[in-house]
Enzyme design. Structure first.
Site, mmCIF file in Angstrom:
data_model
loop_
_atom_site.group_PDB
_atom_site.id
_atom_site.type_symbol
_atom_site.label_atom_id
_atom_site.label_comp_id
_atom_site.label_asym_id
_atom_site.label_seq_id
_atom_site.Cartn_x
_atom_site.Cartn_y
_atom_site.Cartn_z
ATOM 1 N N SER A 46 4.588 18.801 11.630
ATOM 2 C CA SER A 46 3.733 19.964 11.353
ATOM 3 C C SER A 46 3.356 20.731 12.622
ATOM 4 C CB SER A 46 2.462 19.492 10.654
ATOM 5 O OG SER A 46 1.638 20.586 10.323
ATOM 6 N N HIS A 96 11.712 25.476 3.249
ATOM 7 C CA HIS A 96 10.585 26.354 2.936
ATOM 8 C C HIS A 96 10.417 27.317 4.096
ATOM 9 C CE1 HIS A 96 6.772 27.923 1.724
ATOM 10 N NE2 HIS A 96 6.095 27.341 2.691
ATOM 11 N N ASP A 121 27.228 36.152 -6.779
ATOM 12 C CA ASP A 121 28.076 35.170 -6.093
ATOM 13 C C ASP A 121 27.341 33.840 -5.945
ATOM 14 O OD1 ASP A 121 30.321 36.740 -5.723
ATOM 15 O OD2 ASP A 121 29.704 37.468 -3.754
ATOM 16 N N TYR A 230 37.453 31.153 -4.140
ATOM 17 C CA TYR A 230 36.815 31.592 -2.906
ATOM 18 C C TYR A 230 36.783 30.422 -1.944
ATOM 19 C CZ TYR A 230 33.529 33.671 0.343
ATOM 20 O OH TYR A 230 32.947 34.175 1.470
#
Lengths: 232, 232, 232, 232
Positions: A46, A96, A121, A230
């Protein structure tokens, strides 16, 4: 050497991609990398600046949110990661961030409409936006409940986390995930690009129609279907 | 050494310009370079990151879309390139990107109005936007049909591909071309700048008038007419 | 060594600032530096990429637009520079760019309202926008007439070019000037910043009031008045 | 060595962060660092480019705005810094910039609504916007009065400068502060990010609701409360 060294390396490398891709200011983001067999994940400590990180500083946490190894306190969002790993068994990486455009959509409390093939996509639906939590959830174990808020949103909208690897948490910011931490970071960058272009699309034409189903299906299948063509 | 070495080098150099000019995220773009005498073009392999590219990795494809040389699978957009080379005999370079502003106009399904001389320095009309394809075209040979969709748009709008070297494919993204791969990349960057300024122009004045004909003609002719006096 | 070496050096250095400050794409801009005693100015050659420039490549032109020294063709905007130098005797540097925000205001055919002290630190009026030229001017000696269009705008709006060192040419792009080429480049960067913030200001509050006179006067005087106390 | 060396170093380092964080163009910003025991602060000299700064060039000023040490003239905003230091005894660093988004909100004369947790992580209220000053204040000792305008705004809105470490001065630009110069710079960057996202949020949803109280409280407390669990 720690038996968790491989996920520490992987979490470290993925975390270092965030500032490179322009997805974080200061410490406003975190990535974790899980090992399903060991039942743990490595996550950013953190409030530590990216330039001070090293694989050794990653914190090892189990899927109930208990710290297993590490001298530093894990990311304040750790419990959200833990809940998602515990209930969504096919993911091994979570990201995040507070990236500019995705966060602005989250603050707007709107799903991101699927306007084009760049979006298709990667997923066949709008990017879901989970509503802000009830006060009881906020006052309780907040980060833990954030994980449930995300899962509830997927249940209510009938989404599969293996197909839709991103979500906006209303008033807050995005979470993305994937089979690896690297893929989860990739999804964060894709989300930011899609969020910016959807914003611009509505500014240019406030009646812009959603992409039609045939195109959604075509683009997604050529990248992800059984006959995908792809990549290598 | 391959007899295609010159177009591999040229396609490689042009592809490497895309990230430098800020026109691509990850692998969302591709450039090809053609040799009309040999009847082939060199194109980026599909899904390979720009930092891993080399001239040797370029794939050689003929104008019917058949791979002639190369170990890797060519860009998933290869057939669109092939169709355009086959029917538009004066172009030797094609670029496809998902650049932010041009793609947002494509998603908006609007042509980009000609608002100023930056635009008129390069083309005398709005940047055309081809409508999304019919479902039958999408479900068929999609990338092949994308080429026809572009050509149909030019026919319907009475445009000449030698004068208008760029198009938006509705809901998808831009394609540009030119006499060389380098020129096609230049056109992609110009399109992105023009797209951003047209967006801003409408935000600043939603009644902004199109450029008047006399100025359109003047600016285009001073750069491209028989008595042009721009450049050396 | 050329007797014009000093203005070649000065024009070269000022031109090289444009890409550094993010004010030009490719060759869309030019700077000149004048020597009043010699009655000439040095200007960027037309269409030459910035990375290929050197002081030696600058072209020496007199105030009637005649090339005096240099192997390359001068910027296509050279006559506009010449007219301004000829009639505005206190300026020794001129810059023309197609910078994103200033050009978008020019395309919008609107003056940039004075919304804040960043603007007032540099000029006490809106940034003027000259209307597009009459067709007769465009079809005639276009770049020469552009200079007169700018001067006419200043006459009609009662502006002094020594106090207002920038203008938007409607549908085209900005010109800035100053006592030196370096100052003119500084003004181009200031204009771009002011243009971006004025655009954002109107988006955030479409009734945003112009700055009041007392603040306009205060900020301008503290930087430029007889008792100025900004700088060393 | 000067007995003020430590705050000169600190002010220098903090000033150099401004261009790195993209918060200033040219010299449009300044940072000061105070020593409460010595009763002085070190501040950037006026109009000196960042690349020419050094710790030795910082100017030492007391809380009444008198220069104590230094060969250069201090920032033209020095008196605003002095007033804030004199009256707000818990701050040791102040930053003033004209950063793009924060300044655009200031020009719009609107407080920045609290739309999300990025904002709530740093303050529990809207970012206050002080109204433009009365003409009598502007015509008097302008920069001195700017300090009082900021303090009046806090009084009227019932804000505590130890909890809300940033303000917009209407028509002008932001000021931020903190326990150290470094923290004040951090707050400037946070403000700019929050300002950009609030702008985008309103563009995406012009009925976007403010963040609800429970979330505001939760996010602020987890970072700043007695049981905070963010950081190490």
């Amino acid at each position: 050497m720690s038996k968790y060294q491989h996920i520490k390396e992987s979490a470290y490398a993925a975390n270092m991609q965030l500032p490179k891709l322009g997805l974080v200011l200061f410490t406003f983001g975190n990535v974790s990398a899980a090992d399903r067999e060991l039942g743990v994940f490595a996550i950013k400590p953190s409030g530590v600046p990216y330039e001070d990180l090293s694989p050794e500083k990653m914190v090892i946490v189990d899927f109930d949110g208990n710290t297993i190894e590490g001298d530093l306190r894990p990311s304040s969002d750790t419990k959200t990661h833990a809940v998602l790993y515990k209930h969504w068994e096919h993911i091994n990486g979570i990201v995040h961030t507070h990236s500019t455009y995705a966060t602005s959509w989250a603050q707007s409390q709107r799903c991101i409409p699927i306007f084009g093939t760049t979006h298709a996509d990667h997923l066949t639906t709008d990017v879901p936006c989970a509503p802000p939590m009830h006060d009881s959830m906020i006052e309780g174990d907040y980060e833990y409940q954030t994980g449930f808020q995300i899962m509830d949103c997927f249940k209510e909208q009938g989404l599969d986390y293996r197909e839709v690897e991103m979500v906006l948490v209303g008033n807050h910011a995005p979470f993305t995930w994937g089979k690896t931490a690297e893929k989860a970071v990739y999804n964060s960058a894709v989300l930011e690009a899609v969020a910016q272009m959807a914003y611009l699309t509505e500014q240019i034409n406030n009646n812009a129609p959603r992409l039609k189903d045939s195109l959604i299906k075509k683009h997604f299948m050529r990248k992800h279907g059984p006959d995908s063509y792809y990549g290598q």
